[in-house]
Design a protein around this motif. Structure first.
Motif, PDB file in Angstrom:
ATOM      1  N   ALA A  43       4.346  48.651  43.253  1.00 52.34           N
ATOM      2  CA  ALA A  43       4.453  50.024  42.970  1.00 52.34           C
ATOM      3  C   ALA A  43       5.999  50.417  43.637  1.00 52.34           C
ATOM      4  O   ALA A  43       7.041  50.926  43.070  1.00 52.34           O
ATOM      5  CB  ALA A  43       3.719  51.073  43.665  1.00 52.34           C
ATOM      6  N   VAL A  44       6.228  49.798  44.859  1.00 52.60           N
ATOM      7  CA  VAL A  44       7.583  49.805  45.701  1.00 52.60           C
ATOM      8  C   VAL A  44       8.568  48.946  44.906  1.00 52.60           C
ATOM      9  O   VAL A  44       9.681  49.636  44.594  1.00 52.60           O
ATOM     10  CB  VAL A  44       7.403  49.224  46.988  1.00 52.60           C
ATOM     11  CG1 VAL A  44       8.854  48.865  47.483  1.00 52.60           C
ATOM     12  CG2 VAL A  44       6.476  50.079  47.813  1.00 52.60           C
ATOM     13  N   TRP A  45       8.302  47.853  44.451  1.00 52.39           N
ATOM     14  CA  TRP A  45       9.225  47.243  43.416  1.00 52.39           C
ATOM     15  C   TRP A  45       9.505  47.916  42.096  1.00 52.39           C
ATOM     16  O   TRP A  45      10.763  47.870  41.725  1.00 52.39           O
ATOM     17  CB  TRP A  45       8.623  45.833  43.134  1.00 52.39           C
ATOM     18  CG  TRP A  45       9.685  45.171  42.226  1.00 52.39           C
ATOM     19  CD1 TRP A  45       9.331  44.734  40.958  1.00 52.39           C
ATOM     20  CD2 TRP A  45      11.067  44.705  42.640  1.00 52.39           C
ATOM     21  NE1 TRP A  45      10.329  44.093  40.381  1.00 52.39           N
ATOM     22  CE2 TRP A  45      11.542  44.264  41.177  1.00 52.39           C
ATOM     23  CE3 TRP A  45      11.924  45.010  43.787  1.00 52.39           C
ATOM     24  CZ2 TRP A  45      12.938  43.840  40.925  1.00 52.39           C
ATOM     25  CZ3 TRP A  45      13.114  44.571  43.348  1.00 52.39           C
ATOM     26  CH2 TRP A  45      13.675  43.975  42.135  1.00 52.39           C
ATOM     27  N   ASP A  46       8.477  48.405  41.540  1.00 55.76           N
ATOM     28  CA  ASP A  46       8.720  49.274  40.275  1.00 55.76           C
ATOM     29  C   ASP A  46       9.700  50.168  40.180  1.00 55.76           C
ATOM     30  O   ASP A  46      10.290  50.512  39.511  1.00 55.76           O
ATOM     31  CB  ASP A  46       7.619  49.438  39.705  1.00 55.76           C
ATOM     32  CG  ASP A  46       6.572  48.384  39.149  1.00 55.76           C
ATOM     33  OD1 ASP A  46       7.164  47.186  38.815  1.00 55.76           O
ATOM     34  OD2 ASP A  46       5.455  48.576  38.885  1.00 55.76           O
ATOM     35  N   GLU A  47       9.566  50.954  41.550  1.00 52.20           N
ATOM     36  CA  GLU A  47      10.243  52.226  41.723  1.00 52.20           C
ATOM     37  C   GLU A  47      11.842  51.576  42.025  1.00 52.20           C
ATOM     38  O   GLU A  47      12.861  52.384  41.512  1.00 52.20           O
ATOM     39  CB  GLU A  47       9.946  52.993  42.813  1.00 52.20           C
ATOM     40  CG  GLU A  47       8.544  53.602  42.808  1.00 52.20           C
ATOM     41  CD  GLU A  47       8.156  54.504  43.854  1.00 52.20           C
ATOM     42  OE1 GLU A  47       8.692  54.426  44.983  1.00 52.20           O
ATOM     43  OE2 GLU A  47       6.803  55.037  43.929  1.00 52.20           O
ATOM     44  N   HIS A  48      11.896  50.799  42.752  1.00 52.58           N
ATOM     45  CA  HIS A  48      13.082  50.226  43.331  1.00 52.58           C
ATOM     46  C   HIS A  48      13.950  49.642  41.816  1.00 52.58           C
ATOM     47  O   HIS A  48      15.013  49.851  41.679  1.00 52.58           O
ATOM     48  CB  HIS A  48      13.231  48.861  44.174  1.00 52.58           C
ATOM     49  CG  HIS A  48      14.561  48.522  44.356  1.00 52.58           C
ATOM     50  ND1 HIS A  48      15.221  49.045  45.456  1.00 52.58           N
ATOM     51  CD2 HIS A  48      15.299  47.511  43.882  1.00 52.58           C
ATOM     52  CE1 HIS A  48      16.318  48.312  45.514  1.00 52.58           C
ATOM     53  NE2 HIS A  48      16.384  47.484  44.396  1.00 52.58           N
ATOM     54  N   ALA A  49      13.258  48.879  40.824  1.00 53.28           N
ATOM     55  CA  ALA A  49      13.779  48.418  39.578  1.00 53.28           C
ATOM     56  C   ALA A  49      14.277  49.565  38.732  1.00 53.28           C
ATOM     57  O   ALA A  49      15.200  49.337  38.340  1.00 53.28           O
ATOM     58  CB  ALA A  49      12.417  47.562  39.032  1.00 53.28           C
ATOM     59  N   VAL A  50      13.601  50.627  38.704  1.00 55.02           N
ATOM     60  CA  VAL A  50      14.217  51.656  37.993  1.00 55.02           C
ATOM     61  C   VAL A  50      15.467  52.011  38.362  1.00 55.02           C
ATOM     62  O   VAL A  50      16.381  52.521  37.656  1.00 55.02           O
ATOM     63  CB  VAL A  50      12.953  52.980  37.978  1.00 55.02           C
ATOM     64  CG1 VAL A  50      13.664  54.193  37.328  1.00 55.02           C
ATOM     65  CG2 VAL A  50      11.785  52.551  37.198  1.00 55.02           C
TER      66      VAL A  50
END
Length: 226
Positions: free
Chosen positions: A93-100
């Motif tokens: 979830a942390v990575w997905d938010e950062h990727a956005v």
């Protein structure tokens, strides 16, 4: 002098426990020069899609009780992943938010090497040489810098300050932590996929098991990165 070259026969930089501030400063200088060459790479180099390999399989493994893979490490790998499932979900979830956020900042991306860690930096009589360019992509600068700076701490602050002075480009420790987390998640996903397929009880399996468990532990430690 520093050089960006596909390969050269020269000694590698010292391993991380022996790495000096001068080592890190020299590699940071190389990366500054590389990133400054971005205009020449646009339209030639590929672009980072920020996706994790084997993400679909990892998501399925976290959502359901998959049967063990065919091989000596299959059941152990499934159980180890299950034990760390909550930490891995949080990290994803942390990575997905950062990727956005990173996608929204694509105009600031640079040409990156992708893996400028100590194994890919050679020290020759004429200076440093960065080798093995198969991972080069247009991407956030932190994709390179975390390999030199680490994810956080005083050493990371020095590298980021040196990089800003060289390039005028500011990278945050949050960006470093996210890229380090991405690296660990990638390792977890690739090893989980490997153990889900037929494999042998040999030296390769032992090395893979060590890498898998180490990466799982690291994901747990990095799970609060953002």
């Amino acid at each position: 002098m520093v050089s960006l070259t596909p390969w050269i026969d020269a000694p590698r930089l010292s391993s991380p426990p022996q790495q000096t501030a001068d080592d890190r400063r020299a590699v940071t200088d190389v990366l500054g020069r590389l990133h400054a060459a971005t205009p020449h790479a646009v339209g030639v180099a590929g672009t980072d899609d920020l996706r994790l390999p084997e993400r679909d399989l990892l998501d399925r493994a976290l959502a359901t009780d998959l049967p063990p893979g065919v091989g000596p490490y299959g059941a152990r790998a499934r159980d180890a992943l299950a034990e760390q499932a909550d930490a891995v979900r949080r990290a994803l979830a942390v990575w997905d938010e950062h990727a956005v956020r990173a996608h929204a900042e694509r105009d600031s991306w640079v040409i990156t090497h992708g893996e400028p860690h100590w194994r890919n930096v050679l020290s020759g009589a004429d200076g440093l040489h960065v080798v093995d360019w198969d991972t080069a992509l247009l991407a956030p600068a932190a994709r390179d810098l975390w390999h030199v700076a680490g994810a956080e701490g005083a050493g990371a602050d020095v590298v980021l300050a040196d990089y800003a002075a060289l390039t005028g480009r500011r990278v945050s420790t949050d960006d470093l932590r996210a890229q380090a987390l991405r690296w660990d998640l990638t390792e977890v996903a690739l090893y989980a996929a490997w153990f889900g397929r037929p494999h042998a009880d040999d030296a390769d399996g032992e090395i893979a098991w060590g890498g898998f468990t180490e990466s799982l532990s690291s994901v747990g430690a990095r799970g609060s990165a953002g």
